[in-house]
Scaffold this motif. Structure first.
Motif, PDB file in Angstrom:
ATOM      1  N   ALA A 187       0.857  -1.178   0.000  1.00  0.00           N
ATOM      2  CA  ALA A 187       0.000   0.000   0.000  1.00  0.00           C
ATOM      3  C   ALA A 187       0.900   1.237   0.000  1.00  0.00           C
ATOM      4  N   GLY A 188       0.354   2.359  -0.475  1.00  0.00           N
ATOM      5  CA  GLY A 188       1.157   3.577  -0.515  1.00  0.00           C
ATOM      6  C   GLY A 188       2.400   3.430  -1.363  1.00  0.00           C
ATOM      7  N   ALA A 189       2.268   2.764  -2.511  1.00  0.00           N
ATOM      8  CA  ALA A 189       3.439   2.458  -3.340  1.00  0.00           C
ATOM      9  C   ALA A 189       4.136   3.710  -3.861  1.00  0.00           C
ATOM     10  N   SER A 190       3.411   4.822  -3.942  1.00  0.00           N
ATOM     11  CA  SER A 190       4.026   6.066  -4.407  1.00  0.00           C
ATOM     12  C   SER A 190       4.652   6.850  -3.260  1.00  0.00           C
ATOM     13  N   GLY A 191       4.645   6.271  -2.034  1.00  0.00           N
ATOM     14  CA  GLY A 191       5.323   6.916  -0.916  1.00  0.00           C
ATOM     15  C   GLY A 191       4.446   7.373   0.223  1.00  0.00           C
TER      16      GLY A 191
END
Length: 251
Positions: A187-191
């Motif tokens: 989850a939150g792969a873009s940071g």
């Protein structure tokens, strides 16, 4: 008899294309265009694909992986399965579908094909002052995510089913599994470190939130209940859903 002069305003009709790249074969499907006489219907695309595969000059080896670049073309499960089958007849393996259409992403995941849902190319540009970016709408999958399947989505992913070992889900938003989670999730792969992973039964091979990683306890609990994984004080914690409050994310 004079030849007709070419029309400078005439637009080239999009065609099905096969392109080799980095050891894989890209199958580029034409976008769905509302142009009279353009060969973009499913029947035309299907015929073009078979002609390309049956052409005398082949530039691929057996078992070459194929990635379908579907763009905004709407494909259902039957059509995707037909593409997989005709590729198999040519000793090719359909590995992944790239699409900007939610229905196509769902259809691919349903029949066990890895998929990456991309945002449409044409979108509103952001000013340099804007530091954030809105996520895509959630992707809902009413299926079991089977081993070998990878789901990528620029928003939240909700799975109404199980996530099996050997599969993976990578989302820029949250990952919610209404079933047993045994695969790899991020989850939150873009940071975004405030994203969550939730499951009715949490047995993941690996959990990632942002750039942090955790694994499920080696000793499974005697009783399962819904759990939430979140980031607190620089590490991933997993707690029962009844003990979780979003206030923890801002404490």
């Amino acid at each position: 008899m004079q030849n007709a002069a070419p029309n400078p305003d005439a637009k080239e009709v999009p065609q099905v294309r096969l392109k080799g790249e980095n050891g894989r074969l890209l199958l580029l499907l034409p976008p769905e265009l509302d142009i009279p006489g353009s060969a973009t219907s499913w029947t035309d695309v299907w015929q073009q694909l078979k002609q390309r595969l049956n052409a005398g000059e082949r530039f691929w080896q057996p078992k070459t992986p194929v990635h379908v670049i579907a763009r905004d073309r709407l494909l259902d499960a039957r059509q995707l399965q037909a593409i997989a089958d005709v590729l198999s007849e040519s000793d090719l393996e359909l590995k992944r579908v790239y699409t900007s259409r939610r229905q196509t992403a769902v259809a691919a995941a349903t029949i066990g094909i890895s998929v990456e849902q991309q945002t449409p190319i044409a979108r509103l540009s952001q000013s340099s002052e804007e530091s954030g970016q809105a996520l895509a709408e959630p992707l809902y999958l009413e299926t079991t995510v089977r081993s070998g399947v990878e789901i990528r989505h620029p928003g939240t992913v909700v799975v109404l089913g199980d996530v099996n070992p050997g599969s993976s889900i990578i989302a820029d938003g949250d990952v919610l599994v209404w079933g047993t989670l045994r695969g790899v999730v991020q989850a939150g792969a873009s940071g975004n470190m405030r994203c969550l992973v939730m499951a009715l039964r949490m047995e993941p091979t690996q959990i990632r939130i942002g750039d942090l990683m955790a694994r499920a306890p080696e000793t499974p609990p005697s009783q399962y209940q819904p759990e939430v994984a979140y980031v607190m004080n620089g590490s991933i914690r997993i707690v029962r859903r009844t003990d979780f409050s979003k206030d923890l994310l801002f404490s």
